[in-house]
Write an enzyme that holds these catalytic residues in place. Sequence first.
Site, PDB file in Angstrom:
ATOM      1  N   LYS A  12       0.851  -1.208   0.000  1.00 52.51           N
ATOM      2  CA  LYS A  12       0.000   0.000   0.000  1.00 52.51           C
ATOM      3  C   LYS A  12       0.886   1.257   0.000  1.00 52.51           C
ATOM      4  O   LYS A  12       1.917   1.279  -0.639  1.00 52.51           O
ATOM      5  CB  LYS A  12      -0.973  -0.045   1.176  1.00 52.51           C
ATOM      6  CG  LYS A  12      -1.803  -1.343   1.178  1.00 52.51           C
ATOM      7  CD  LYS A  12      -2.978  -1.306   2.099  1.00 52.51           C
ATOM      8  CE  LYS A  12      -3.726  -2.638   2.033  1.00 52.51           C
ATOM      9  NZ  LYS A  12      -4.931  -2.676   2.818  1.00 52.51           N
ATOM     10  N   HIS A  96      -8.505  -2.806  -6.295  1.00 55.73           N
ATOM     11  CA  HIS A  96      -8.458  -2.922  -4.829  1.00 55.73           C
ATOM     12  C   HIS A  96      -9.588  -2.094  -4.224  1.00 55.73           C
ATOM     13  O   HIS A  96      -9.934  -1.031  -4.745  1.00 55.73           O
ATOM     14  CB  HIS A  96      -7.096  -2.436  -4.314  1.00 55.73           C
ATOM     15  CG  HIS A  96      -6.887  -2.819  -2.875  1.00 55.73           C
ATOM     16  ND1 HIS A  96      -7.444  -2.088  -1.856  1.00 55.73           N
ATOM     17  CD2 HIS A  96      -6.241  -3.857  -2.305  1.00 55.73           C
ATOM     18  CE1 HIS A  96      -7.127  -2.678  -0.696  1.00 55.73           C
ATOM     19  NE2 HIS A  96      -6.394  -3.750  -0.955  1.00 55.73           N
ATOM     20  N   GLU A  98      -9.666  -0.156  -1.843  1.00 54.49           N
ATOM     21  CA  GLU A  98      -9.293   1.233  -1.529  1.00 54.49           C
ATOM     22  C   GLU A  98      -9.368   2.104  -2.777  1.00 54.49           C
ATOM     23  O   GLU A  98      -9.712   3.280  -2.707  1.00 54.49           O
ATOM     24  CB  GLU A  98      -7.890   1.239  -0.881  1.00 54.49           C
ATOM     25  CG  GLU A  98      -7.969   0.730   0.557  1.00 54.49           C
ATOM     26  CD  GLU A  98      -6.765  -0.059   1.040  1.00 54.49           C
ATOM     27  OE1 GLU A  98      -5.684   0.065   0.464  1.00 54.49           O
ATOM     28  OE2 GLU A  98      -6.933  -0.818   2.019  1.00 54.49           O
ATOM     29  N   GLU A 168     -11.421 -10.032  -1.347  1.00 55.20           N
ATOM     30  CA  GLU A 168     -11.080  -9.256  -0.156  1.00 55.20           C
ATOM     31  C   GLU A 168     -12.341  -8.582   0.376  1.00 55.20           C
ATOM     32  O   GLU A 168     -12.720  -7.505  -0.106  1.00 55.20           O
ATOM     33  CB  GLU A 168     -10.053  -8.172  -0.496  1.00 55.20           C
ATOM     34  CG  GLU A 168      -8.714  -8.694  -0.955  1.00 55.20           C
ATOM     35  CD  GLU A 168      -7.603  -7.680  -0.686  1.00 55.20           C
ATOM     36  OE1 GLU A 168      -6.648  -8.034   0.005  1.00 55.20           O
ATOM     37  OE2 GLU A 168      -7.708  -6.527  -1.142  1.00 55.20           O
ATOM     38  N   SER A 214      -6.976  -8.999   6.644  1.00 56.81           N
ATOM     39  CA  SER A 214      -6.457  -9.378   7.960  1.00 56.81           C
ATOM     40  C   SER A 214      -5.858 -10.784   7.990  1.00 56.81           C
ATOM     41  O   SER A 214      -6.026 -11.513   8.969  1.00 56.81           O
ATOM     42  CB  SER A 214      -7.541  -9.220   9.039  1.00 56.81           C
ATOM     43  OG  SER A 214      -7.904  -7.861   9.148  1.00 56.81           O
TER      44      SER A 214
HETATM   45  P1  13P Z   1      -4.717  -6.239   5.601  1.00 54.70           P
HETATM   46  O1  13P Z   1      -3.976  -7.559   5.465  1.00 54.70           O
HETATM   47  O2  13P Z   1      -3.908  -5.176   6.263  1.00 54.70           O
HETATM   48  O3  13P Z   1      -6.080  -6.433   6.197  1.00 54.70           O
HETATM   49  O4  13P Z   1      -4.943  -5.709   4.101  1.00 54.70           O
HETATM   50  C1  13P Z   1      -5.478  -6.551   3.149  1.00 54.70           C
HETATM   51  C2  13P Z   1      -5.380  -5.915   1.836  1.00 54.70           C
HETATM   52  O5  13P Z   1      -6.055  -4.942   1.544  1.00 54.70           O
HETATM   53  C3  13P Z   1      -4.411  -6.472   0.876  1.00 54.70           C
HETATM   54  O6  13P Z   1      -4.610  -5.965  -0.394  1.00 54.70           O
END
Ligand code: 13P
Length: 253
Positions: A12, A96, A98, A168, A214
Amino acid sequence: MKRRPLFVGNWKMHTTVLDACHLAADIAKTCGGLQDRDVLVAPPFTALNQVAHIVAETGILVGAQNVCWEAQGAFTGEISPLMVLDAGGAAVIVGHSERRRIFYEDNVLINKRLRGALAFGLIPILCVGETLAERESGQTFTVVEEQVREGLAGVEAADMADTILAYEPVWAIGTGQTATKEQAQDVHAFIRSLIAEIYEKDIADKVRILYGGSVKPDNIDALMVQKDIDGALVGGAALNAESFGRIIHFQGI
Ligand code: 13P
């Protein structure tokens, strides 16, 4: 059908170039040269090239976190597939949550990015997943189906051999609240059946579907036992070589 496990570290918007180099070197030490699984790290664009150099002889692949579909031009703020390849990248994460949630990327835009990646020979990792509100209102499968169908629109069957999917659930990302292994398996099996419907069973049997949200050293073993979970897309726990290494060396292969 046994699929080769794949573990992707999504860094990220973390790491300076120097931090990224240290992290890559540490990961290379514990997770380089593995014969029975694939490892990929996705640093920020700024560190892509240096990380690619560090892991060059280890078999670890490097990917970007997003990509444009054009080779070059007036696209301020974007990075082209050729630039990713030039920097040493072999893959790219698209769609993703986000990107969808914070930057309003929709399925049409994500599909353009994914097809652009394929057109230039980058491996796309298409992320899908429902929000908590969508899960609670019983829309998980509808939302995931739309994201998969629209995300893969126009993608030829032959390109599916180079395409990776990642489930995800948005409510599990960065919250410490992983989907249970049953919740994850249900959606993974659903995605695989969708791929069989859109393409054919043989393609569905081969496509790798990663779980993300997670993922930690203490939950990876149970997730990896599930029939349709072929690896993990890891955020927070991938920023530490020891925890990412433990995830990659999951028990029970
Ligand atoms: P986390 O493992 O921090 O929950 O993030 C998952 C993620 O968004 C991977 O692309």
